[in-house]
Design a protein around this motif. Structure first.
Motif, PDB file in Angstrom:
ATOM      1  N   LEU A   7       0.835  -1.198   0.000  1.00  0.00           N
ATOM      2  CA  LEU A   7       0.000   0.000   0.000  1.00  0.00           C
ATOM      3  C   LEU A   7       0.878   1.258   0.000  1.00  0.00           C
ATOM      4  CD1 LEU A   7      -2.847   1.170   0.236  1.00  0.00           C
ATOM      5  CD2 LEU A   7      -2.780   0.726   2.678  1.00  0.00           C
ATOM      6  N   THR A  26      -2.959   9.025  -1.222  1.00  0.00           N
ATOM      7  CA  THR A  26      -3.420   8.164  -0.135  1.00  0.00           C
ATOM      8  C   THR A  26      -4.911   7.871  -0.286  1.00  0.00           C
ATOM      9  OG1 THR A  26      -1.763   9.152   1.308  1.00  0.00           O
ATOM     10  CG2 THR A  26      -3.541   7.943   2.377  1.00  0.00           C
ATOM     11  N   ARG A  27      -5.673   8.914  -0.566  1.00  0.00           N
ATOM     12  CA  ARG A  27      -7.125   8.750  -0.704  1.00  0.00           C
ATOM     13  C   ARG A  27      -7.450   7.807  -1.867  1.00  0.00           C
ATOM     14  NH1 ARG A  27     -11.258  11.385   1.837  1.00  0.00           N
ATOM     15  NH2 ARG A  27      -9.702  12.541   3.012  1.00  0.00           N
ATOM     16  N   ILE A  28      -6.749   7.993  -2.995  1.00  0.00           N
ATOM     17  CA  ILE A  28      -7.005   7.154  -4.172  1.00  0.00           C
ATOM     18  C   ILE A  28      -6.662   5.693  -3.856  1.00  0.00           C
ATOM     19  CG2 ILE A  28      -6.169   6.622  -6.509  1.00  0.00           C
ATOM     20  CD1 ILE A  28      -5.857   9.685  -6.922  1.00  0.00           C
ATOM     21  N   TYR A  30      -6.434   4.010  -0.926  1.00  0.00           N
ATOM     22  CA  TYR A  30      -7.373   3.374   0.006  1.00  0.00           C
ATOM     23  C   TYR A  30      -8.725   3.151  -0.657  1.00  0.00           C
ATOM     24  CZ  TYR A  30      -4.357   3.588   4.123  1.00  0.00           C
ATOM     25  OH  TYR A  30      -3.348   3.382   5.019  1.00  0.00           O
ATOM     26  N   ASN A  31      -9.166   4.141  -1.425  1.00  0.00           N
ATOM     27  CA  ASN A  31     -10.463   4.028  -2.079  1.00  0.00           C
ATOM     28  C   ASN A  31     -10.492   2.852  -3.053  1.00  0.00           C
ATOM     29  OD1 ASN A  31     -12.311   4.686  -4.473  1.00  0.00           O
ATOM     30  ND2 ASN A  31     -13.048   6.102  -2.905  1.00  0.00           N
ATOM     31  N   LEU A  32      -9.411   2.684  -3.827  1.00  0.00           N
ATOM     32  CA  LEU A  32      -9.385   1.592  -4.807  1.00  0.00           C
ATOM     33  C   LEU A  32      -9.300   0.231  -4.116  1.00  0.00           C
ATOM     34  CD1 LEU A  32      -7.042   3.040  -7.590  1.00  0.00           C
ATOM     35  CD2 LEU A  32      -9.512   2.703  -7.718  1.00  0.00           C
ATOM     36  N   LEU A  33      -8.555   0.165  -3.001  1.00  0.00           N
ATOM     37  CA  LEU A  33      -8.409  -1.124  -2.320  1.00  0.00           C
ATOM     38  C   LEU A  33      -9.691  -1.523  -1.602  1.00  0.00           C
ATOM     39  CD1 LEU A  33      -4.815  -1.068  -0.878  1.00  0.00           C
ATOM     40  CD2 LEU A  33      -5.719  -2.413  -2.764  1.00  0.00           C
ATOM     41  N   ASP A  34     -10.482  -0.532  -1.221  1.00  0.00           N
ATOM     42  CA  ASP A  34     -11.692  -0.792  -0.464  1.00  0.00           C
ATOM     43  C   ASP A  34     -12.848  -1.069  -1.415  1.00  0.00           C
ATOM     44  OD1 ASP A  34     -13.509  -0.939   1.624  1.00  0.00           O
ATOM     45  OD2 ASP A  34     -13.915   1.216   1.564  1.00  0.00           O
ATOM     46  N   ARG A  36     -12.982  -1.690  -4.563  1.00  0.00           N
ATOM     47  CA  ARG A  36     -12.938  -1.279  -5.970  1.00  0.00           C
ATOM     48  C   ARG A  36     -11.704  -1.850  -6.655  1.00  0.00           C
ATOM     49  NH1 ARG A  36     -13.847   4.800  -6.625  1.00  0.00           N
ATOM     50  NH2 ARG A  36     -14.007   4.110  -8.761  1.00  0.00           N
ATOM     51  N   ARG A  37     -11.360  -3.085  -6.313  1.00  0.00           N
ATOM     52  CA  ARG A  37     -10.126  -3.666  -6.855  1.00  0.00           C
ATOM     53  C   ARG A  37     -10.221  -3.954  -8.350  1.00  0.00           C
ATOM     54  NH1 ARG A  37      -6.954  -6.623  -2.061  1.00  0.00           N
ATOM     55  NH2 ARG A  37      -7.723  -5.252  -0.422  1.00  0.00           N
ATOM     56  N   ASP A  39     -11.570  -1.997 -10.508  1.00  0.00           N
ATOM     57  CA  ASP A  39     -11.160  -0.732 -11.123  1.00  0.00           C
ATOM     58  C   ASP A  39      -9.645  -0.586 -11.092  1.00  0.00           C
ATOM     59  OD1 ASP A  39     -13.654   0.196 -11.860  1.00  0.00           O
ATOM     60  OD2 ASP A  39     -14.021   1.198  -9.952  1.00  0.00           O
ATOM     61  N   ALA A  40      -9.033  -0.954  -9.967  1.00  0.00           N
ATOM     62  CA  ALA A  40      -7.576  -0.850  -9.846  1.00  0.00           C
ATOM     63  C   ALA A  40      -6.893  -1.694 -10.909  1.00  0.00           C
ATOM     64  CB  ALA A  40      -7.130  -1.276  -8.451  1.00  0.00           C
ATOM     65  N   LEU A  41      -7.394  -2.904 -11.121  1.00  0.00           N
ATOM     66  CA  LEU A  41      -6.784  -3.791 -12.122  1.00  0.00           C
ATOM     67  C   LEU A  41      -7.014  -3.261 -13.536  1.00  0.00           C
ATOM     68  CD1 LEU A  41      -7.654  -7.276 -10.587  1.00  0.00           C
ATOM     69  CD2 LEU A  41      -5.391  -6.211 -10.755  1.00  0.00           C
TER      70      LEU A  41
ATOM     71  N   PRO B  18     -11.064   8.366  -7.347  1.00  0.00           N
ATOM     72  CA  PRO B  18     -11.839   9.440  -6.726  1.00  0.00           C
ATOM     73  C   PRO B  18     -11.181  10.790  -6.965  1.00  0.00           C
ATOM     74  CG  PRO B  18     -10.614   8.218  -5.078  1.00  0.00           C
ATOM     75  CD  PRO B  18     -10.463   7.456  -6.357  1.00  0.00           C
ATOM     76  N   TYR B  63      -5.105  -3.384   6.554  1.00  0.00           N
ATOM     77  CA  TYR B  63      -4.483  -3.971   5.373  1.00  0.00           C
ATOM     78  C   TYR B  63      -3.131  -4.594   5.702  1.00  0.00           C
ATOM     79  CZ  TYR B  63      -8.042  -1.606   2.612  1.00  0.00           C
ATOM     80  OH  TYR B  63      -9.230  -1.179   2.082  1.00  0.00           O
TER      81      TYR B  63
END
Lengths: 202, 202
Positions: A7, A26-28, A30-34, A36-37, A39-41, B18, B63
């Motif tokens: 992280l 940081t916000r992006i 945490y948001n993607l890991l929570d 919304r994985r 989307d991250a991939l 985000p 995490y």
């Protein structure tokens, strides 16, 4: 330092994006890991594909999908007036013109402007390719849509001389571009007007 | 629509982050493709690694780097007071506390708060794991650092009852957190004060 090394690495890597500082990164992350994985991939895959495959179109030096392929604008030659050649400094300038809907000719992207102090000469801007394109004979007007900086002006003079040697008239978009401003930040109507009011300079 | 399909796909994908709209996404995509492809690949790799491997620590549900592994905070038990357990709603809250440097106990992350209307009950918040942790006997105080919303208050009441049944005192951080505000947006000094001024509620 968070509770996960992966992280921390993500937060640090995201800060390589323009306009993204530590707080946004940081916000992006945490948001993607929570939840919304997916989307991250998807973002990861799109970044990798683009970074590995996007190349420069051999005709206009704008971005295209693969080495040696023409870009989608140059491939669309049936709906394009190839006699009008608009020269811009960056691929984002092309996108601005395309969004304005005011231009149906073709483009040539310099990826910068002449700047001897930074080691940027005619070769770095692909002006040999531009010269070949002008030599081919189909261009009846070269439209310069460069930044209003000193370097942009110097580049315009150089390009005008290139066109003049080949008997091709050059024009510069004129109205509405604020001094020192970017073509990217001008609205579509202003860009349309600036195209209509272009005046011959060579 | 740019000149490259891969570029369009990248701009679209980036908007899943985000705070990133079409204009920022376009700027980021072009910036990364223009001489910063190594950064693009680094971000891609970090996103993929994090999305595929970051899991929840079995002890605190924060995490961690791999399924079944403890997070770096729970692994650091020699420098941590495991008798103090701070319960927070999100992993970013832990990061805020860690940055303030005011807390050397351990955490438990709920990843939300009780919200029956959204289908979030005790099970979704991992309260069985929290119960087991309290049953183990090492915890001498449970500190609640939850949001000041109605759901946060309801969650605090539920957790206080859980602690009370086991004879463990519960406290809530109190001073300085603005009503309706997030723990993440509070400065370190305020968080420090709110820890020092905690008062027993169960």
């Amino acid at each position: 330092m968070s509770s996960s090394r992966l992280l921390d690495r993500l937060v640090e890597a995201l800060q390589a994006m323009p306009g993204i500082g530590p707080v946004s990164a940081t916000r992006i992350a945490y948001n993607l890991l929570d939840r919304r994985r997916e989307d991250a991939l998807r973002i990861s895959d799109a970044l990798k594909e683009a970074a590995e495959h996007v190349a420069l179109c051999p005709d206009c030096r704008n971005y295209c999908d693969a080495e040696g392929e023409r870009c989608s604008i140059c491939s669309d030659f049936r709906r394009r007036d190839s006699g009008l050649l608009c020269v811009v400094e960056s691929p984002m300038d092309v996108e601005s013109f395309e969004q304005s809907g005011a231009f149906h000719g073709t483009y040539f992207v310099l990826h910068g402007h002449l700047s001897p102090i930074d080691g940027v000469g005619p070769e770095e801007l692909g002006l040999d390719a531009l010269g070949r394109r002008l030599d081919e004979g189909g261009v009846r007007e070269m439209i310069l849509a460069l930044g209003q900086s000193a370097e942009g002006e110097a580049t315009a003079q150089y390009l005008t001389a290139m066109a003049k040697r080949r008997g091709i008239p050059a024009s510069g978009i004129a109205t509405g571009i604020p001094m020192g401003g970017d073509i990217q930040s001008v609205d579509g109507l202003t860009l349309t007007t600036s195209l209509e009011n272009r005046r011959r300079i060579g």
